[in-house]
Design a protein around this motif. Sequence first.
Motif, PDB file in Angstrom:
ATOM      1  N   SER A 124       7.976  62.147  26.815  1.00 16.08           N
ATOM      2  CA  SER A 124       6.523  61.916  26.757  1.00 16.08           C
ATOM      3  C   SER A 124       6.130  60.446  26.737  1.00 16.08           C
ATOM      4  O   SER A 124       5.041  60.084  27.154  1.00 16.08           O
ATOM      5  CB  SER A 124       5.922  62.639  25.541  1.00 16.08           C
ATOM      6  OG  SER A 124       6.458  62.120  24.348  1.00 16.08           O
ATOM      7  N   GLY A 125       7.038  59.576  26.260  1.00 15.57           N
ATOM      8  CA  GLY A 125       6.681  58.155  26.181  1.00 15.57           C
ATOM      9  C   GLY A 125       7.455  57.278  27.138  1.00 15.57           C
ATOM     10  O   GLY A 125       7.518  56.056  26.972  1.00 15.57           O
ATOM     11  N   HIS A 126       8.056  57.888  28.170  1.00 10.09           N
ATOM     12  CA  HIS A 126       8.863  57.148  29.137  1.00 10.09           C
ATOM     13  C   HIS A 126       8.044  56.037  29.790  1.00 10.09           C
ATOM     14  O   HIS A 126       6.887  56.238  30.148  1.00 10.09           O
ATOM     15  CB  HIS A 126       9.369  58.119  30.205  1.00 10.09           C
ATOM     16  CG  HIS A 126      10.400  57.532  31.128  1.00 10.09           C
ATOM     17  ND1 HIS A 126      10.112  56.534  32.025  1.00 10.09           N
ATOM     18  CD2 HIS A 126      11.721  57.808  31.286  1.00 10.09           C
ATOM     19  CE1 HIS A 126      11.211  56.219  32.696  1.00 10.09           C
ATOM     20  NE2 HIS A 126      12.201  56.986  32.261  1.00 10.09           N
ATOM     21  N   ILE A 127       8.654  54.854  29.939  1.00 11.70           N
ATOM     22  CA  ILE A 127       8.002  53.764  30.676  1.00 11.70           C
ATOM     23  C   ILE A 127       8.889  53.284  31.817  1.00 11.70           C
ATOM     24  O   ILE A 127      10.115  53.365  31.758  1.00 11.70           O
ATOM     25  CB  ILE A 127       7.652  52.556  29.770  1.00 11.70           C
ATOM     26  CG1 ILE A 127       8.899  52.019  29.034  1.00 11.70           C
ATOM     27  CG2 ILE A 127       6.533  52.910  28.804  1.00 11.70           C
ATOM     28  CD1 ILE A 127       8.679  50.700  28.290  1.00 11.70           C
ATOM     29  N   SER A 128       8.230  52.791  32.864  1.00  9.68           N
ATOM     30  CA  SER A 128       8.899  52.069  33.938  1.00  9.68           C
ATOM     31  C   SER A 128       8.342  50.649  33.919  1.00  9.68           C
ATOM     32  O   SER A 128       7.361  50.357  33.219  1.00  9.68           O
ATOM     33  CB  SER A 128       8.644  52.741  35.286  1.00  9.68           C
ATOM     34  OG  SER A 128       9.145  54.064  35.274  1.00  9.68           O
ATOM     35  N   LEU A 129       8.962  49.756  34.677  1.00 14.65           N
ATOM     36  CA  LEU A 129       8.578  48.341  34.669  1.00 14.65           C
ATOM     37  C   LEU A 129       8.303  47.889  36.097  1.00 14.65           C
ATOM     38  O   LEU A 129       9.129  48.078  36.987  1.00 14.65           O
ATOM     39  CB  LEU A 129       9.704  47.492  34.063  1.00 14.65           C
ATOM     40  CG  LEU A 129      10.199  47.930  32.678  1.00 14.65           C
ATOM     41  CD1 LEU A 129      11.478  47.190  32.300  1.00 14.65           C
ATOM     42  CD2 LEU A 129       9.120  47.724  31.617  1.00 14.65           C
ATOM     43  N   TYR A 130       7.133  47.275  36.292  1.00 10.87           N
ATOM     44  CA  TYR A 130       6.717  46.832  37.628  1.00 10.87           C
ATOM     45  C   TYR A 130       6.635  45.310  37.655  1.00 10.87           C
ATOM     46  O   TYR A 130       6.037  44.697  36.769  1.00 10.87           O
ATOM     47  CB  TYR A 130       5.362  47.457  37.973  1.00 10.87           C
ATOM     48  CG  TYR A 130       4.771  46.988  39.290  1.00 10.87           C
ATOM     49  CD1 TYR A 130       5.541  46.933  40.450  1.00 10.87           C
ATOM     50  CD2 TYR A 130       3.424  46.624  39.381  1.00 10.87           C
ATOM     51  CE1 TYR A 130       4.996  46.522  41.652  1.00 10.87           C
ATOM     52  CE2 TYR A 130       2.867  46.221  40.582  1.00 10.87           C
ATOM     53  CZ  TYR A 130       3.659  46.161  41.715  1.00 10.87           C
ATOM     54  OH  TYR A 130       3.122  45.748  42.900  1.00 10.87           O
ATOM     55  N   PHE A 131       7.258  44.722  38.671  1.00 11.20           N
ATOM     56  CA  PHE A 131       7.280  43.271  38.837  1.00 11.20           C
ATOM     57  C   PHE A 131       6.573  42.930  40.150  1.00 11.20           C
ATOM     58  O   PHE A 131       7.221  42.929  41.214  1.00 11.20           O
ATOM     59  CB  PHE A 131       8.724  42.765  38.872  1.00 11.20           C
ATOM     60  CG  PHE A 131       9.508  43.092  37.623  1.00 11.20           C
ATOM     61  CD1 PHE A 131       9.657  42.159  36.626  1.00 11.20           C
ATOM     62  CD2 PHE A 131      10.070  44.355  37.463  1.00 11.20           C
ATOM     63  CE1 PHE A 131      10.367  42.458  35.467  1.00 11.20           C
ATOM     64  CE2 PHE A 131      10.789  44.661  36.312  1.00 11.20           C
ATOM     65  CZ  PHE A 131      10.928  43.719  35.314  1.00 11.20           C
ATOM     66  N   PRO A 132       5.260  42.656  40.109  1.00 10.94           N
ATOM     67  CA  PRO A 132       4.508  42.420  41.351  1.00 10.94           C
ATOM     68  C   PRO A 132       5.087  41.293  42.203  1.00 10.94           C
ATOM     69  O   PRO A 132       5.168  41.415  43.431  1.00 10.94           O
ATOM     70  CB  PRO A 132       3.093  42.067  40.857  1.00 10.94           C
ATOM     71  CG  PRO A 132       3.003  42.683  39.493  1.00 10.94           C
ATOM     72  CD  PRO A 132       4.377  42.612  38.921  1.00 10.94           C
TER      73      PRO A 132
END
Length: 228
Positions: free
Chosen positions: A163-171
């Motif tokens: 439920s609290g999974h995060i991904s990381l985005y590097f523009p």
Amino acid sequence: MKIMELPIEFELNGQKNYINPSLIIWKNELTLVDTGYPDFLPLIENEILKNGYEMKNLKNIIITHYDIDHIGSLYDFKEKYPLINIIASEVESKFISGEMKSERLVQAEEMIEDMPIQEIEFGKWFIQQLKKLKHVSIDEKVHDGDLILDNECRVVATPGHTSGHISLYFPSLKSVISGDAAVKENHELGIANPQFCLNVEEAEQSLRKIKDLKAENYYCYHGGIFTL
């Protein structure tokens, strides 16, 4: 800024397996994303050193979600490098710190009741492994849209697998570190282990969400780098 894959090969149940934690290099500081299974600290250290980096520069560990292959060695890292800054979503931090019983343990205990007899032994073993995990306090709790690492990285909430999974985005790098929000399979991005997703619908929405970022590189924990 640079993102590097740390391929770790190991044996599980007599079969070769691989995981791919990520290392973020930024201004001579290192940030590790996820820590592998229990006792994987030396394997990850060796991979970092092999690439010419020093452990004294490891400043942060980001945890994408609570799963044994992602947080297994977190306690060991914190013990060995006590000044390290540990980052996770506010939701997952409750499970990692032991404030709440983890969703994965609840799921495993429910699943074992309906397991075929030949799988029960593994189910019991898995539950014991989860119970043995040591709790670790989270230093920095993040939410969807938060900017971290000098505003170079945007936190993307990708619930479904947990439920609290995060991904990381590097523009600036046109890159995403997906954790288990995506897996590289058959030369495309899919949902990682749908049978273990806590909410498959949410997992599908999260996969679409990171695909819509139109990144060029997706660093998948399982399967490795997917490049468009």
